[in-house]
Design an enzyme around this catalytic site. Structure first.
Site, PDB file in Angstrom:
ATOM      1  CG  HIS A 113       5.083  -0.984   3.697  1.00  0.00           C
ATOM      2  ND1 HIS A 113       4.444  -1.389   2.814  1.00  0.00           N
ATOM      3  CD2 HIS A 113       4.519  -1.270   4.793  1.00  0.00           C
ATOM      4  CE1 HIS A 113       3.487  -2.158   3.448  1.00  0.00           C
ATOM      5  NE2 HIS A 113       3.514  -1.826   4.498  1.00  0.00           N
ATOM      6  CG  HIS A 117      -0.348   0.188   2.523  1.00  0.00           C
ATOM      7  ND1 HIS A 117      -0.022  -0.556   3.545  1.00  0.00           N
ATOM      8  CD2 HIS A 117      -0.648   1.408   3.158  1.00  0.00           C
ATOM      9  CE1 HIS A 117       0.379   0.124   4.382  1.00  0.00           C
ATOM     10  NE2 HIS A 117       0.139   1.263   4.526  1.00  0.00           N
TER      11      HIS A 117
HETATM   12  C1  BG6 Z   1       1.413  -2.349   7.718  1.00  0.00           C
HETATM   13  C2  BG6 Z   1       2.336  -2.893   8.753  1.00  0.00           C
HETATM   14  O1  BG6 Z   1       1.729  -2.729   6.468  1.00  0.00           O
HETATM   15  O2  BG6 Z   1       1.798  -0.822   7.471  1.00  0.00           O
HETATM   16  C3  BG6 Z   1       1.590  -2.072  10.020  1.00  0.00           C
HETATM   17  O3  BG6 Z   1       1.706  -4.125   8.947  1.00  0.00           O
HETATM   18  C4  BG6 Z   1       1.897  -0.700   9.981  1.00  0.00           C
HETATM   19  O4  BG6 Z   1       2.489  -2.646  11.142  1.00  0.00           O
HETATM   20  C5  BG6 Z   1       1.497  -0.204   8.651  1.00  0.00           C
HETATM   21  O5  BG6 Z   1       1.361   0.154  10.951  1.00  0.00           O
HETATM   22  C6  BG6 Z   1       1.752   1.267   8.361  1.00  0.00           C
HETATM   23  O6  BG6 Z   1       1.025   1.856   7.332  1.00  0.00           O
HETATM   24  P1  BG6 Z   1       0.976   3.331   7.165  1.00  0.00           P
HETATM   25  O7  BG6 Z   1       0.027   3.609   6.068  1.00  0.00           O
HETATM   26  O8  BG6 Z   1       0.025   3.747   8.608  1.00  0.00           O
HETATM   27  O9  BG6 Z   1       1.998   3.944   7.215  1.00  0.00           O
END
Ligand code: BG6
Length: 509
Positions: free
Chosen positions: A261, A199
């Site tokens: 990510h 994402h």
């Molecule tokens: C997720 C993780 O993929 O991304 C989580 O599993 C994390 O642990 C999250 O909190 C963070 O996403 P964002 O969009 O809030 O930065």
């Protein structure tokens, strides 16, 4: 409309979704409630979805279509965040929501899904197109994909529709399991139909990195080892593990954030310009970059990676438990709730430039940004401190205050030549003043129109596992003295020492 928007739209947003059904495995889960249904509803609100659109929710819990609709209405109203809820629109949208209950291990479930898809196709006119979304336990991915394959759901009944599958992270638990999962998925779905979601790639500010780099002429010439001293990528979260202790204990920060990510973000920051903004062209470059990251030898892990885990603390007068006191976590857990790595890229553009990546739970605040620190001015014409102390710094702020800022020296008003660092700021909110689509809106829309640019490919996933695997191996064989940072602080001292060894310091974002 400005020229920029006219250029942007045909590429990303103005594409028509064909008639289709989204089949969500894990329809009773958190992701469906918090992200997927609000995103689909929002796409309907934006008139992005065709009349022939349906959602089929799948989970073990027995529920009628109506009960499912009611449950989803509650979730959408609750998690819609910055968008209005339109009751009339919901009524129409809800007519397209259907539900099938069953066990993923049972072939009967896939037969029931096939029957439901047939029904939906004749009622809603979804034209045989289906997007399967796996929002379930990763341990069930293979079983589900194979179940779909056995029931022939990987191809449309008449062969004239498309079938695609979105797989949520984590994609594998290590290098070997990621490869195994890839090969089992590819036995059922052609790689072009597999959408591995990350994402972060759907975040507007991450997409903007490419716009910033390749839509402008003045930054790219500086974007290399001659001018860049080092890069820092920070993804700090103030929250703890939020009831996900059992999952997180097995995953840890390196797997949870860096393997996917943050390596994708690093790839976006450092890849070569693609020949076109097309799915394969962009992904080829990102994949090539990921393959160029130096893979650490076991002894390098000791100096190039830091593991941390938060302990209890008092924050703002309240007692915050340590990780080991969280529900579902073993009292001796060796899990990393903080991870930092020093990576280098073995290519002509970046050889020798450190890329520091850090991420952690229970940090002082929630912030994700990328800081590109340029080399000092070669000569301190205005005194010893200028050009040395505050080198030019470009910060790309991913969240929460999305924007870009550039630090440079300026003359202090008044007599003499006194200099002071100042920043030039671009802020998304004030510049555009429009609502930003969530990552899930962007990514679901992309998958429905068949655009995989922002999804990860098999080679990218495997290359990023290659990068983290030596660290995982060494960490699993070492007993660490944990916890080593207090909740609400910036991580263990060893992380500062890792940078100090190179004459660098972590910025305070
Ligand atoms: C997720 C993780 O993929 O991304 C989580 O599993 C994390 O642990 C999250 O909190 C963070 O996403 P964002 O969009 O809030 O930065």
């Amino acid at each position: 409309m400005t020229g920029a928007l006219e250029l942007e739209d045909p590429l990303r947003w103005d594409r028509a979704v064909p008639p289709s059904a989204v089949v969500i495995f894990g329809a009773n889960g958190d992701l469906t409630k918090r992200k997927l249904l609000p995103a689909l509803y929002r796409l309907a609100y934006e008139r992005r979805l065709p009349a022939g659109f349906a959602v089929v929710g799948i989970s073990r819990t027995a529920m009628s279509d109506d009960q499912f609709r009611e449950k989803m209405r509650e979730s959408v109203q609750r998690f819609l965040e910055d968008s209005p809820f339109d009751a009339d629109l919901w009524r129409d949208f809800a007519l397209g929501l259907h539900y099938v209950s069953g066990d993923i291990a049972d072939d009967g479930l896939y037969k029931a899904i096939a029957a439901k898809l047939g029904e939906v196709e004749s009622q809603r006119g979804t034209a045989g197109n289906a997007l399967f979304y796996l929002s379930i336990q990763p341990s069930q991915y293979e079983e589900t994909v194979e179940g779909l394959g056995r029931a022939g759901l990987n191809v449309s009944r008449n062969g004239d529709g498309w079938r695609r599958i979105i797989i949520e992270k984590p994609f594998g638990h290590d290098r070997a399991s990621a490869k195994e999962l890839n090969s089992r998925v590819q036995r059922v779905f052609d790689e072009r139909s597999v959408y591995r979601i990350d994402h972060y790639l759907g975040k507007e500010t991450v997409q903007n990195i490419l716009a910033f780099r390749f839509g402008n002429g003045i930054f790219e010439p500086l974007w290399n080892r001659r001018y860049v001293n080092h890069v820092q990528i920070t993804a700090a979260e103030s929250i703890g593990v939020e009831g996900r202790g059992a999952y997180y204990q097995e995953a840890g920060a390196l797997r949870d954030m860096i393997q996917n990510h943050l390596l994708q973000v690093m790839g976006t920051i450092s890849m070569e310009p693609p020949v076109a903004y097309e799915s394969d062209e962009v992904r080829d470059e990102r994949a090539k970059l990921l393959r160029s990251i130096h893979v650490m030898k076991p002894d390098e892990v000791l100096t190039h990676a830091v593991k941390g885990q938060y302990g209890p603390a008092k924050i703002g007068g309240a007692d915050v438990p340590g990780f080991r006191q969280e529900p579902g976590v073993a009292p001796e857990a060796q899990t990393d709730t903080y991870a930092a790595v020093r990576l280098t890229v073995d290519n002509w553009r970046w050889a020798g430039v450190p890329f520091y990546i850090r991420t952690g739970k229970r940090m002082p605040k929630r912030v994700t940004d990328i800081a590109i620190q340029f080399n000092h001015a070669p000569l301190a014409v205005f005194g010893a401190e200028t050009g040395k102390q505050w080198p030019n710094l470009l910060v790309l702020r991913i969240q929460p205050e999305e924007g870009i800022s550039l630090r440079f020296y300026s003359k202090l008003p008044g007599a003499g030549m006194k200099l002071r660092p100042v920043t030039m700021d671009f802020n998304y909110g004030t510049s555009f003043g429009t609502r930003t689509p969530t990552a899930y809106e962007t990514l679901l829309l992309d998958a429905l129109v068949g655009d995989a640019t922002l999804y990860t490919r098999q080679d990218m996933v495997e290359a990023s596992w290659e990068v983290v695997q030596p660290v995982l191996d060494v960490w699993s064989e070492t007993k660490f003295d944990l916890p080593n940072y207090a909740a609400g602080t910036w991580g263990p001292a060893a992380s500062d020492e890792m940078l100090a060894g190179q004459g660098h310091v972590w910025r305070v974002p």
